[in-house]
Each structure stands twice: as C-alpha cells, then as structure tokens.
Scaffold this motif. Structure first.
Motif, PDB file in Angstrom:
ATOM      1  N   ILE A   1      29.296  -8.235  23.643  1.00 62.35           N
ATOM      2  CA  ILE A   1      28.417  -8.437  22.504  1.00 62.35           C
ATOM      3  C   ILE A   1      27.009  -8.643  23.053  1.00 62.35           C
ATOM      4  N   LEU A   2      26.055  -7.956  22.455  1.00 58.63           N
ATOM      5  CA  LEU A   2      24.656  -8.049  22.866  1.00 58.63           C
ATOM      6  C   LEU A   2      23.846  -8.699  21.753  1.00 58.63           C
ATOM      7  N   SER A   3      23.154  -9.778  22.097  1.00 56.09           N
ATOM      8  CA  SER A   3      22.179 -10.387  21.195  1.00 56.09           C
ATOM      9  C   SER A   3      20.812  -9.977  21.699  1.00 56.09           C
ATOM     10  N   LEU A   4      20.017  -9.348  20.826  1.00 57.52           N
ATOM     11  CA  LEU A   4      18.686  -8.901  21.212  1.00 57.52           C
ATOM     12  C   LEU A   4      17.632  -9.736  20.500  1.00 57.52           C
ATOM     13  N   PHE A   5      16.809 -10.372  21.310  1.00 63.35           N
ATOM     14  CA  PHE A   5      15.630 -11.075  20.833  1.00 63.35           C
ATOM     15  C   PHE A   5      14.447 -10.239  21.313  1.00 63.35           C
ATOM     16  N   ALA A   6      13.601  -9.752  20.391  1.00 62.72           N
ATOM     17  CA  ALA A   6      12.497  -8.893  20.807  1.00 62.72           C
ATOM     18  C   ALA A   6      11.407  -8.856  19.749  1.00 62.72           C
ATOM     19  N   ALA A   7      10.176  -8.700  20.240  1.00 65.42           N
ATOM     20  CA  ALA A   7       9.023  -8.542  19.361  1.00 65.42           C
ATOM     21  C   ALA A   7       7.857  -8.018  20.182  1.00 65.42           C
ATOM     22  N   ASP A   8       6.954  -7.313  19.522  1.00 66.08           N
ATOM     23  CA  ASP A   8       5.740  -6.861  20.182  1.00 66.08           C
ATOM     24  C   ASP A   8       4.809  -8.048  20.381  1.00 66.08           C
ATOM     25  N   GLY A   9       4.078  -8.037  21.486  1.00 65.06           N
ATOM     26  CA  GLY A   9       3.118  -9.094  21.770  1.00 65.06           C
ATOM     27  C   GLY A   9       3.350  -9.695  23.137  1.00 65.06           C
ATOM     28  N   VAL A  10       2.648 -10.786  23.411  1.00 69.21           N
ATOM     29  CA  VAL A  10       2.770 -11.488  24.687  1.00 69.21           C
ATOM     30  C   VAL A  10       3.307 -12.893  24.420  1.00 69.21           C
ATOM     31  N   PRO A  11       4.056 -13.449  25.358  1.00 65.64           N
ATOM     32  CA  PRO A  11       4.588 -14.795  25.154  1.00 65.64           C
ATOM     33  C   PRO A  11       3.445 -15.808  25.052  1.00 65.64           C
ATOM     34  N   ILE A  12       3.587 -16.802  24.351  1.00 68.03           N
ATOM     35  CA  ILE A  12       4.773 -17.305  23.682  1.00 68.03           C
ATOM     36  C   ILE A  12       4.714 -16.845  22.223  1.00 68.03           C
ATOM     37  N   LEU A  13       5.775 -16.200  21.760  1.00 70.46           N
ATOM     38  CA  LEU A  13       5.864 -15.711  20.391  1.00 70.46           C
ATOM     39  C   LEU A  13       6.668 -16.693  19.542  1.00 70.46           C
ATOM     40  N   PRO A  14       6.522 -16.626  18.214  1.00 76.37           N
ATOM     41  CA  PRO A  14       7.311 -17.505  17.354  1.00 76.37           C
ATOM     42  C   PRO A  14       8.809 -17.282  17.571  1.00 76.37           C
ATOM     43  N   SER A  15       9.556 -18.342  17.545  1.00 80.79           N
ATOM     44  CA  SER A  15      11.002 -18.270  17.728  1.00 80.79           C
ATOM     45  C   SER A  15      11.664 -17.819  16.430  1.00 80.79           C
ATOM     46  N   ARG A  16      12.575 -16.851  16.586  1.00 80.10           N
ATOM     47  CA  ARG A  16      13.341 -16.333  15.451  1.00 80.10           C
ATOM     48  C   ARG A  16      14.762 -16.069  15.927  1.00 80.10           C
ATOM     49  N   PRO A  17      15.681 -15.877  14.988  1.00 81.02           N
ATOM     50  CA  PRO A  17      17.036 -15.483  15.396  1.00 81.02           C
ATOM     51  C   PRO A  17      17.014 -14.105  16.063  1.00 81.02           C
ATOM     52  N   ALA A  18      18.108 -13.741  16.667  1.00 79.36           N
ATOM     53  CA  ALA A  18      18.230 -12.415  17.276  1.00 79.36           C
ATOM     54  C   ALA A  18      17.931 -11.347  16.228  1.00 79.36           C
ATOM     55  N   ILE A  19      17.212 -10.281  16.649  1.00 79.76           N
ATOM     56  CA  ILE A  19      16.907  -9.203  15.712  1.00 79.76           C
ATOM     57  C   ILE A  19      18.090  -8.244  15.555  1.00 79.76           C
ATOM     58  N   MET A  20      19.032  -8.317  16.511  1.00 79.98           N
ATOM     59  CA  MET A  20      20.220  -7.467  16.422  1.00 79.98           C
ATOM     60  C   MET A  20      21.368  -8.115  17.180  1.00 79.98           C
ATOM     61  N   LEU A  21      22.544  -8.030  16.601  1.00 79.15           N
ATOM     62  CA  LEU A  21      23.801  -8.339  17.288  1.00 79.15           C
ATOM     63  C   LEU A  21      24.596  -7.047  17.302  1.00 79.15           C
ATOM     64  N   ALA A  22      25.040  -6.657  18.486  1.00 76.61           N
ATOM     65  CA  ALA A  22      25.698  -5.361  18.615  1.00 76.61           C
ATOM     66  C   ALA A  22      26.907  -5.454  19.525  1.00 76.61           C
ATOM     67  N   LEU A  23      27.848  -4.558  19.285  1.00 77.26           N
ATOM     68  CA  LEU A  23      28.949  -4.327  20.218  1.00 77.26           C
ATOM     69  C   LEU A  23      28.488  -3.224  21.150  1.00 77.26           C
ATOM     70  N   VAL A  24      28.678  -3.423  22.439  1.00 77.67           N
ATOM     71  CA  VAL A  24      28.274  -2.426  23.427  1.00 77.67           C
ATOM     72  C   VAL A  24      29.514  -1.923  24.143  1.00 77.67           C
ATOM     73  N   ASP A  25      29.623  -0.606  24.241  1.00 78.65           N
ATOM     74  CA  ASP A  25      30.685   0.060  25.003  1.00 78.65           C
ATOM     75  C   ASP A  25      30.037   0.799  26.157  1.00 78.65           C
ATOM     76  N   GLU A  26      30.540   0.572  27.366  1.00 78.84           N
ATOM     77  CA  GLU A  26      30.022   1.249  28.550  1.00 78.84           C
ATOM     78  C   GLU A  26      31.185   1.861  29.335  1.00 78.84           C
ATOM     79  N   VAL A  27      30.891   2.964  30.001  1.00 81.86           N
ATOM     80  CA  VAL A  27      31.805   3.525  30.989  1.00 81.86           C
ATOM     81  C   VAL A  27      31.039   3.543  32.301  1.00 81.86           C
ATOM     82  N   VAL A  28      31.648   2.940  33.318  1.00 84.02           N
ATOM     83  CA  VAL A  28      31.003   2.791  34.614  1.00 84.02           C
ATOM     84  C   VAL A  28      31.835   3.555  35.648  1.00 84.02           C
ATOM     85  N   LEU A  29      31.149   4.316  36.497  1.00 80.98           N
ATOM     86  CA  LEU A  29      31.812   5.119  37.525  1.00 80.98           C
ATOM     87  C   LEU A  29      31.463   4.611  38.911  1.00 80.98           C
TER      88      LEU A  29
END
Length: 146
Positions: free
Chosen positions: A92-120
């Motif tokens: 599970i990936l939680s993404l916290f992101a926004a345009d700008g420079v730190p320190i930015l206002p705190s907010r919940p994650a902008i996306m929660l996602a299931l990630v599937d990877e195949v590694v060789l």
C-alpha cells in the motif's frame, strides 16, 4: 524457499523499493529509471510509460515543473516469488505531495493506492523492476504528476 530465505528476500526487495521512492522524493527521480529493466512498464495513477527512456523522460518533466515536495510511504509490503529470478511484490502506498517548497501545510495523504510490482533478478545479482502498476483506491483533488 524456507521461511528464512523468504524473509531475506522480502527484506531485500522492500529495501530496494524504499530506495527507489527515496530517490523520487529526495532527488526528484534523477536516477529512478536505473531501477527498471530496459523494456519496463511504469503505470502511474494517470498513465502508462513503456521503456526506461520513457520513465526517465517522465521524471525529467516532473523536475522541470518546479519545486514539489513528495513523500511516498510504504505499508504492508508482501512478496510472492514466482521463480528464483522473478518476484511479484505488493504494498500500500500513501502519497503526500504538493507543489512548492517546505514547509507546506500538513494535509492527509493525497492518494492511497495498491501497488503491484514485478522484479527481475539480473545476471549480476541485482534486482530491477519489470513493471510497477499503481492502482489508486482513495484520492483527493490534488493533482499527481503521473
């Protein structure tokens, strides 16, 4: 594969994934394409990129947009070996992101996602991504750079 081998493999691949997202968050993905095989597939929450060159161009465009802060946080990392040289990873990936420079206002994650990877496993013993697919489960209105 016994339990100790499976745990060692999980640790190795989870560390690879953490290093990859660290590269994206701290260095803007300047070396992110090197984590993939030449003909890899990277499916973001918005579109799909095929091949290392396309992945490299994506991260270049992302950096060219200007200042952006991102933190990709991994949870519930799992591995499913398909062979000695091919492993499927999910987390599970939680993404916290926004345009700008730190320190930015705190907010919940902008996306929660299931990630599937195949590694060789490569001939030198290293691991590279054949595919990474991000499947959003929750999103807010903040645009991602995918």
């Amino acid at each position: 594969m016994n339990k100790s081998e499976l745990l060692a493999l999980r640790y190795e691949l989870e560390a690879l994934t953490i290093d990859f997202w660290h590269e994206v968050d701290i260095n803007g993905g300047g070396r992110a394409a090197a984590y993939y095989v030449d003909d890899a597939v990277f499916e973001t929450s918005v579109r799909e990129y095929r091949g290392r060159a396309a992945i490299e161009a994506f991260y270049g465009r992302r950096r060219d947009r200007g200042e952006r802060v991102s933190l990709h946080v991994l949870h519930n990392f799992r591995v499913e070996p398909e062979s000695d040289t091919r492993v499927r990873c999910q987390y599970i990936l939680s993404l916290f992101a926004a345009d700008g420079v730190p320190i930015l206002p705190s907010r919940p994650a902008i996306m929660l996602a299931l990630v599937d990877e195949v590694v060789l496993k490569q001939s030198d013993g290293s691991w590279r991504y054949e595919s990474r697919r991000i499947h959003p489960q929750f999103r807010d209105e903040t645009p991602t750079t995918g």
